[in-house]
Design a protein around this motif. Structure first.
Motif, PDB file in Angstrom:
ATOM      1  N   ALA A 120       0.852  -1.196   0.000  1.00 15.51           N
ATOM      2  CA  ALA A 120       0.000   0.000   0.000  1.00 15.51           C
ATOM      3  C   ALA A 120       0.880   1.235   0.000  1.00 15.51           C
ATOM      4  CB  ALA A 120      -0.919   0.010   1.220  1.00 15.51           C
ATOM      5  N   VAL A 121       0.317   2.340  -0.458  1.00 14.15           N
ATOM      6  CA  VAL A 121       1.050   3.609  -0.478  1.00 14.15           C
ATOM      7  C   VAL A 121       0.088   4.746  -0.165  1.00 14.15           C
ATOM      8  CG1 VAL A 121       0.700   3.913  -2.975  1.00 14.15           C
ATOM      9  CG2 VAL A 121       2.608   5.078  -1.843  1.00 14.15           C
ATOM     10  N   ALA A 122       0.595   5.764   0.527  1.00 18.62           N
ATOM     11  CA  ALA A 122      -0.209   6.945   0.860  1.00 18.62           C
ATOM     12  C   ALA A 122       0.667   8.183   0.742  1.00 18.62           C
ATOM     13  CB  ALA A 122      -0.769   6.828   2.272  1.00 18.62           C
ATOM     14  N   ALA A 123       0.059   9.281   0.340  1.00 18.87           N
ATOM     15  CA  ALA A 123       0.795  10.542   0.227  1.00 18.87           C
ATOM     16  C   ALA A 123       0.871  11.228   1.581  1.00 18.87           C
ATOM     17  CB  ALA A 123       0.104  11.460  -0.779  1.00 18.87           C
ATOM     18  N   ALA A 124       1.999  11.884   1.829  1.00 22.44           N
ATOM     19  CA  ALA A 124       2.194  12.666   3.048  1.00 22.44           C
ATOM     20  C   ALA A 124       2.761  14.024   2.658  1.00 22.44           C
ATOM     21  CB  ALA A 124       3.123  11.936   4.016  1.00 22.44           C
ATOM     22  N   ALA A 125       2.847  14.917   3.634  1.00 25.45           N
ATOM     23  CA  ALA A 125       3.330  16.274   3.364  1.00 25.45           C
ATOM     24  C   ALA A 125       4.746  16.248   2.805  1.00 25.45           C
ATOM     25  CB  ALA A 125       3.286  17.101   4.650  1.00 25.45           C
ATOM     26  N   GLY A 126       5.051  17.264   2.011  1.00 27.66           N
ATOM     27  CA  GLY A 126       6.402  17.402   1.481  1.00 27.66           C
ATOM     28  C   GLY A 126       6.706  16.463   0.339  1.00 27.66           C
ATOM     29  N   PRO A 179      10.651  15.298  -5.833  1.00 26.70           N
ATOM     30  CA  PRO A 179      11.026  16.704  -6.012  1.00 26.70           C
ATOM     31  C   PRO A 179       9.915  17.671  -5.621  1.00 26.70           C
ATOM     32  CG  PRO A 179      11.715  15.405  -7.903  1.00 26.70           C
ATOM     33  CD  PRO A 179      10.841  14.507  -7.064  1.00 26.70           C
ATOM     34  N   ALA A 180      10.304  18.800  -5.096  1.00 25.99           N
ATOM     35  CA  ALA A 180       9.332  19.785  -4.625  1.00 25.99           C
ATOM     36  C   ALA A 180       8.399  20.259  -5.733  1.00 25.99           C
ATOM     37  CB  ALA A 180      10.068  20.979  -4.012  1.00 25.99           C
ATOM     38  N   TYR A 181       8.906  20.359  -6.963  1.00 24.49           N
ATOM     39  CA  TYR A 181       8.056  20.862  -8.048  1.00 24.49           C
ATOM     40  C   TYR A 181       7.009  19.837  -8.502  1.00 24.49           C
ATOM     41  CZ  TYR A 181      11.060  18.328 -11.396  1.00 24.49           C
ATOM     42  OH  TYR A 181      11.756  17.370 -12.094  1.00 24.49           O
ATOM     43  N   TRP A 182       7.036  18.633  -7.911  1.00 18.57           N
ATOM     44  CA  TRP A 182       6.005  17.641  -8.192  1.00 18.57           C
ATOM     45  C   TRP A 182       4.754  17.855  -7.334  1.00 18.57           C
ATOM     46  CZ3 TRP A 182       7.346  11.950  -9.607  1.00 18.57           C
ATOM     47  CH2 TRP A 182       8.289  11.929 -10.648  1.00 18.57           C
ATOM     48  N   THR A 211      -2.239  11.644  -5.212  1.00 24.60           N
ATOM     49  CA  THR A 211      -1.950  13.057  -5.465  1.00 24.60           C
ATOM     50  C   THR A 211      -0.966  13.555  -4.423  1.00 24.60           C
ATOM     51  OG1 THR A 211      -4.170  13.382  -6.373  1.00 24.60           O
ATOM     52  CG2 THR A 211      -2.937  15.362  -5.727  1.00 24.60           C
ATOM     53  N   LEU A 212       0.145  14.101  -4.890  1.00 21.10           N
ATOM     54  CA  LEU A 212       1.176  14.581  -3.984  1.00 21.10           C
ATOM     55  C   LEU A 212       0.760  15.871  -3.305  1.00 21.10           C
ATOM     56  CD1 LEU A 212       4.352  13.926  -6.173  1.00 21.10           C
ATOM     57  CD2 LEU A 212       3.442  12.513  -4.324  1.00 21.10           C
ATOM     58  N   THR A 213       1.142  16.006  -2.028  1.00 18.37           N
ATOM     59  CA  THR A 213       0.819  17.215  -1.266  1.00 18.37           C
ATOM     60  C   THR A 213       2.086  17.915  -0.850  1.00 18.37           C
ATOM     61  OG1 THR A 213       0.732  15.911   0.769  1.00 18.37           O
ATOM     62  CG2 THR A 213      -1.321  16.204  -0.428  1.00 18.37           C
TER      63      THR A 213
END
Length: 213
Positions: A120-126, A179-182, A211-213
């Protein structure tokens, strides 16, 4: 078309006069140049060309991964050749406006190593992705020290990220920073295990879109 074992100078590749030399399936091949004419490709041929173009454009950035871990070479066919054939057959869809990649069918690796259980995978801050999976070390040929690897694709940027040794199988969790620009991008994610210092890998798992945050 003719085959030959030894020419005057041995096998050759390219055009000499009206003869073209090449190597196919381990054999030296000679054929005459085709005559020009008013040839019109069929609809099926045009479709196959577009499928091929779609797959090549998608896979080219991850050739180094495929060359390491996509199955086993078969004669003159490289792992990349095998990956290309697979994706043309299994991972291209007709959208009605053209051909596109079916991300759910994409494989970044293909092999006999024990694969991921409960991945499983989940998006986190940064721009961080947090992965979890079950430790199935000792099952089949799985080792606690197999490497967990990931490939991430951002369609909106047409860019890949890959890491072939994020952590070990027994870790059961790992994080990857992109990368931050993602930021804000929807990304497609695949993961697998590979055995360090070998070309043995598991068939990869598609972990979905986040979706990246």
């Amino acid at each position: 078309m003719a085959t030959f074992d030894k020419g005057i100078l041995g096998g050759f590749s390219g055009k000499v006069g009206n003869v073209v030399g090449s190597r196919w399936r381990g054999k030296n091949i000679m054929r005459s140049l085709p005559t020009r004419g008013n040839y019109t490709p069929s609809v099926k041929q045009l479709e196959q060309r577009e499928k091929f173009k779609t797959v090549i454009q998608f896979l080219t950035p991850i050739v180094p991964v495929l060359d390491l871990y996509f199955g086993n070479k078969q004669g003159d066919k490289s792992r990349y050749n095998l990956a290309t054939s697979y994706h043309i057959t299994e991972a291209v869809i007709d959208t009605g406006l053209g051909f596109a990649i079916d991300y759910t069918k994409v494989l970044i690796s293909k092999g006999d190593l024990r694969g991921i259980d409960a991945g499983a995978v989940a998006a986190a801050a940064g721009q961080t992705l947090n992965f979890t999976w079950a430790d199935n070390s000792g099952q089949g040929n799985a080792s606690a020290f197999d490497d967990f690897m990931v490939v991430v694709f951002a369609p909106g940027l047409d860019e890949f990220y890959s890491n072939l040794a994020v952590d070990t199988r027994d870790a059961t969790s790992a994080s990857v920073s992109l990368p931050a620009y993602w930021t804000g991008q929807d990304v497609e994610i695949w993961a697998a295990f590979n055995k360090p210092d070998t070309k043995l890998a598991a068939t990869s798992s598609y972990l979905g879109t986040v979706t990246l945050t």
